[in-house]
Write a protein that holds these residues in place. Structure first.
Motif, short mmCIF file in Angstrom:
data_model
loop_
_atom_site.label_atom_id
_atom_site.label_comp_id
_atom_site.label_asym_id
_atom_site.label_seq_id
_atom_site.Cartn_x
_atom_site.Cartn_y
_atom_site.Cartn_z
N GLN A 148 0.81 -1.24 0.00
CA GLN A 148 0.00 0.00 0.00
C GLN A 148 0.83 1.27 0.00
OE1 GLN A 148 -2.49 -0.87 3.55
NE2 GLN A 148 -4.19 -0.64 2.13
N ARG A 163 2.53 4.63 -1.53
CA ARG A 163 2.35 5.63 -2.58
C ARG A 163 3.50 6.62 -2.50
NH1 ARG A 163 -2.11 9.14 -2.07
NH2 ARG A 163 -2.28 8.47 0.10
N LYS A 207 5.23 10.20 -4.18
CA LYS A 207 4.99 11.38 -5.03
C LYS A 207 6.21 12.29 -4.98
CE LYS A 207 2.22 15.13 -4.74
NZ LYS A 207 1.62 15.87 -3.69
#
Lengths: 250, 218
Positions: free
Chosen positions: A59, A61, A63
């Motif tokens: 899970q 993420r 950026k």
């Protein structure tokens, strides 16, 4: 040629938990950056982004923008295998493969397609020499890597990382499980490797960071609080939080 | 928690340093008084007391080295310990100069003075107040107080130049005064050096507070 590392507004989430918040920094080529900060501050996460090891976390993420030399690390089309060959990693626990000393070091070059035994031997010898292990294991290359001491195993792992000609080395608490003599050997290697490789080391040992690094980055709660030349950070940090961490007033 | 005991030791170190500074300031005052009052007993006391200053310097130095070796302080803690190491060297030198002045008192014995001492006691008053102010700056971690060293050091330097000229004039016109005149020049020079060392203390306080080295006397 050792590459520089540029990180711009890097965010990392594990599920809902934000592990890194808008981290921006630049590390010059051939420099050693030490990441310090309390447990859970995001320094290991940061390290794992640099060679995309982070991909394996559930899970996750990510950026922002991360560039290691010519690699746009977070780009969708980046060749992760080539990236990981360029950006080698050494872990806290020595993790030699359950095979011979020779095969451990030859593992990477073989996967990369090197088949000629003479070249393979040369690569293994060169890598073991760079890792300052050659004198201790020459003539014993067919023995199991498991027969080595912890400190030797860690230097074997460094030799294994070097065998594929990386330009960057990531070191995640590389001496946490080693005795002082083995620790000193690893630190000496890091100092010798300077200029040849760009290195990022996570360490809880502030004195180690002081001894081996050119620059120090202090992380807290996923934020980069302060980064600067090692001498400046350890004698006169700019930020109060860094000061409190370094003087044990947290 | 181990850092707490470390910070207690740091606080103790500071106490010792302040005690040493107070003793040095006292030594300087008494040395100059021994000269103006022609008090050889007092001068001998000052000379003997110098051993105490040396012992304090060694004790504080040992504490600092122990803290560096065992606690490996960083950031402001590192600056506090390294500043203490530098400050005690300056303080010890000042005490040496006080002792040197007391030795002049002994050497001149009861020989009449070639001139009334006015500027030399004034120089000493300013120099010893500089020691106290520098220690206050240290205690208060005050850059402003440390900066006052600049003006006071200038005052001492001006007085020194004046004493120098006056004594030279006297020695030129009365060759029989050369021996004592030279001793008094030494004394003025010792006090001028004390003021320089006090200025160093101010510089170390600024380093301790800011991490930056700044020259206060150029």
């Amino acid at each position: 040629m050792a590459p520089d590392i540029e990180v711009d507004s890097l965010d990392v989430w594990y599920g809902q938990a934000r592990a890194l918040k808008e981290v921006t920094l630049h590390l010059g080529p051939g420099k050693v950056l030490a990441l310090i900060g309390p447990s859970g501050c995001g320094k290991s996460t940061f390290l794992r982004v640099l060679n995309r090891m982070i991909d394996r976390a559930p899970q996750v993420r990510v950026k922002g923008a991360v560039r290691v030399g010519a690699f746009e690390v977070l780009a969708g089309d980046v060749d992760v295998t080539a990236l990981r060959r360029t950006v080698g990693m050494v872990f806290q626990q020595p993790n030699p493969f359950p095979m011979t000393i020779f095969d451990n070091v030859a593992y990477g070059p073989r996967i990369a397609g090197l088949r000629q035994m003479a070249k393979l031997r040369q690569t293994v010898e060169d890598s073991l020499k760079k890792a300052a292990l050659w004198d201790e294991v020459r003539g014993k290359l067919r023995r199991s890597a498991m027969s080595l001491s912890g400190g030797q195993q860690q230097r074997l792992c460094i030799a294994r990382a070097l065998a594929v000609n990386p330009q960057v080395l990531l070191l995640d608490e590389p001496t946490a499980s080693l005795d002082p003599v083995s620790t000193a050997k690893i630190e000496e290697l890091i100092v010798q490797f300077k200029t040849h490789y760009t290195m990022v080391i996570v360490t809880h040992n502030l004195q180690q960071a002081a001894r081996v690094s050119d620059a120090v980055a202090f992380f807290e709660h996923g934020r980069l609080v302060e980064m600067g030349p090692t001498h400046d950070i350890f004698t006169a940090p700019r930020e109060r939080r860094t000061e409190e961490f370094l003087t044990g007033r947290v | 928690m181990i850092r707490q005991s470390f910070h207690q030791e740091l606080a103790q170190l500071e106490q010792e340093l302040i005690r040493m500074g107070a003793l040095v300031e006292d030594q300087l005052r008494r040395a100059v008084r021994s000269l103006t009052d022609r008090n050889i007993t007092l001068a001998r006391q000052v000379i003997e007391e110098d051993d105490r200053v040396d012992a304090m310097e060694m004790d504080i130095e040992r504490r600092c080295l122990t803290l560096l070796a065992l606690q490996q302080p960083l950031a402001s803690d590192l600056r506090v310990v390294s500043t203490a190491l530098k400050i005690i060297t300056d303080l010890e030198r000042m005490a040496d100069h006080a002792s040197d002045i007391a030795k002049v008192t002994v050497r001149l014995n009861q020989e009449p003075l070639i001139k009334p001492l006015v500027d030399i006691p004034e120089m000493a008053r300013i120099a010893s107040s500089m020691v106290r102010l520098a220690l206050n700056a240290y205690i208060h971690r005050s850059i402003e107080e440390a900066m006052t060293m600049i003006r006071l050091d200038d005052d001492v330097d001006h007085l020194y130049a004046r004493v120098f000229r006056e004594l030279l004039d006297i020695m030129r016109t009365r060759p029989d005064t050369v021996a004592q005149g030279t001793y008094l020049l030494f004394v003025a020079n010792y006090i001028e050096r004390v003021a320089d060392h006090a200025t160093n203390l101010g510089e170390w306080v600024i380093y301790m507070v800011t991490g930056q080295r700044k020259e206060l006397n150029d």
